[in-house]
Motif scaffolding. Structure first.
Motif, PDB file in Angstrom:
ATOM      1  N   UNK A 179       0.843  -1.192   0.000  1.00  7.52           N
ATOM      2  CA  UNK A 179       0.000   0.000   0.000  1.00  7.52           C
ATOM      3  C   UNK A 179       0.881   1.246   0.000  1.00  7.52           C
ATOM      4  N   UNK A 180       0.260   2.415  -0.131  1.00  5.00           N
ATOM      5  CA  UNK A 180       1.030   3.649  -0.218  1.00  5.00           C
ATOM      6  C   UNK A 180       1.910   3.871   1.000  1.00  5.00           C
ATOM      7  N   UNK A 181       1.395   3.571   2.185  1.00  4.53           N
ATOM      8  CA  UNK A 181       2.157   3.792   3.409  1.00  4.53           C
ATOM      9  C   UNK A 181       3.447   2.976   3.408  1.00  4.53           C
ATOM     10  N   UNK A 182       3.348   1.721   2.984  1.00  7.12           N
ATOM     11  CA  UNK A 182       4.531   0.859   2.949  1.00  7.12           C
ATOM     12  C   UNK A 182       5.530   1.355   1.911  1.00  7.12           C
ATOM     13  N   UNK A 183       5.029   1.821   0.763  1.00  4.62           N
ATOM     14  CA  UNK A 183       5.915   2.311  -0.289  1.00  4.62           C
ATOM     15  C   UNK A 183       6.604   3.608   0.128  1.00  4.62           C
ATOM     16  N   UNK A 184       5.863   4.487   0.784  1.00  5.68           N
ATOM     17  CA  UNK A 184       6.444   5.739   1.271  1.00  5.68           C
ATOM     18  C   UNK A 184       7.521   5.456   2.316  1.00  5.68           C
ATOM     19  N   UNK A 185       7.238   4.523   3.205  1.00  4.52           N
ATOM     20  CA  UNK A 185       8.230   4.162   4.223  1.00  4.52           C
ATOM     21  C   UNK A 185       9.499   3.617   3.583  1.00  4.52           C
ATOM     22  N   UNK A 186       9.324   2.826   2.510  1.00  2.00           N
ATOM     23  CA  UNK A 186      10.491   2.287   1.804  1.00  2.00           C
ATOM     24  C   UNK A 186      11.304   3.425   1.182  1.00  2.00           C
ATOM     25  N   UNK A 187      10.611   4.381   0.578  1.00  2.00           N
ATOM     26  CA  UNK A 187      11.293   5.527  -0.008  1.00  2.00           C
ATOM     27  C   UNK A 187      12.098   6.281   1.038  1.00  2.00           C
ATOM     28  N   UNK A 188      11.470   6.582   2.167  1.00  2.00           N
ATOM     29  CA  UNK A 188      12.128   7.376   3.206  1.00  2.00           C
ATOM     30  C   UNK A 188      13.303   6.630   3.831  1.00  2.00           C
ATOM     31  N   UNK A 189      13.168   5.310   3.977  1.00  2.00           N
ATOM     32  CA  UNK A 189      14.256   4.524   4.565  1.00  2.00           C
ATOM     33  C   UNK A 189      15.476   4.514   3.658  1.00  2.00           C
ATOM     34  N   UNK A 190      15.230   4.427   2.341  1.00  5.16           N
ATOM     35  CA  UNK A 190      16.342   4.358   1.394  1.00  5.16           C
ATOM     36  C   UNK A 190      16.892   5.756   1.083  1.00  5.16           C
TER      37      UNK A 190
END
Length: 292
Positions: free
Chosen positions: A96-107
């Protein structure tokens, strides 16, 4: 991992994703708004489902920094060029968007570098913040040149330096003497192919002792280049090499702690020459760190 090789057109012009300005130092600063990422996520999901019915691969502009960020975060992969073609990866699927955003911010944390997919123009993340409208954005600065361009500039400087040395009085005699001192063998690798060997100056300043035996060492040409580029230096006692932490090519892993053969004639490297090179090596390490 690509999903059956499907190629997705995310449908958002790169120009609409970027807000570019120039700061007082001349650096190009830019940002991508989070809302554009989430719109891209939705279009990727829609196109993924619809892509079975598309008549051939769709494209995305080569210069997109947004694509570079998505590639860095392993959410899309480049599967074609001219024009660039992308496909979603397994990291994107079923998220979902939340998981994808978290992945972006982590990387894409502050200081992380990424590049555009084709031209490999480098940029560096400056951090996540909010714009005047309260929308979350990720900022980055364009570094102005890619790694290969910087390497080429360094190569030109080294070549100019070598040319200056070769014109100095006594260079031929110095080279002959250093070759004789080390028995025609590289002091590190033992290579004895004459055409591959070079007499290296450790201290490269003007002075009476520039062409002294205690300032010279016979090295294979690539090892000589690394010494001049401060990718390697000498341990304090001069018996072993020390490798730069930025020399990550496994081809040269053997250089870290490599023993230095003593000359069979003439004196060994002087303490002054070794100390001088070590100081310049440390200065170069600090400069490399500032580029990160």
């Amino acid at each position: 991992m690509l999903r059956n090789g499907w190629m997705i057109n995310i449908g958002v012009p790169a120009e609409r994703c970027l807000a570019i300005r120039i700061n007082e130092r001349g650096n190009q600063l830019a940002r991508v708004e989070m809302r554009w990422f989430t719109q891209v996520f939705q279009q990727l999901r829609e196109n993924e489902r619809a892509s079975r019915h598309l008549g051939g691969p769709l494209s995305f502009p080569e210069s997109s920094h947004l694509v570079g960020m998505l590639v860095k975060a392993d959410l899309v992969a480049v599967v074609g060029q001219n024009p660039i073609q992308i496909s979603v990866t397994s990291s994107f699927q079923n998220k979902n968007d939340e998981a994808l955003v978290n992945k972006l911010k982590n990387v894409l944390s502050e200081g992380v570098k990424f590049s555009t997919p084709v031209k490999k123009a480098e940029s560096q993340i400056t951090g996540w913040t909010f714009n005047s409208m309260g929308d979350e954005v990720v900022g980055y600065r364009m570094l102005g040149s890619n790694t290969y361009e910087r390497d080429a500039e360094d190569e030109v400087e080294r070549t100019k330096h070598q040319a200056e040395i070769s014109r100095r009085p006594g260079q031929t005699e110095f080279s002959e003497r250093i070759r004789r001192n080390y028995g025609g063998r590289c002091a590190i690798t033992g290579c004895k192919t004459a055409a591959a060997l070079q007499a290296a100056h450790v201290r490269t300043i003007d002075g009476a002792d520039l062409n002294a035996s205690e300032n010279g060492i016979l090295l294979r040409s690539d090892i000589h280049a690394l010494l001049d580029a401060f990718q390697i230096t000498f341990e304090a006692g001069g018996a072993k090499l020390k490798k730069s932490r930025y020399l990550t090519d496994k081809t040269y892993a053997f250089l870290d702690g490599a023993k230095i053969r003593k000359p069979i004639e003439g004196g060994q490297l002087s303490h002054q020459s070794i100390t001088d090179h070590r100081k310049r090596f440390e200065a170069a390490e600090c400069k490399k760190q500032s580029r990160k």
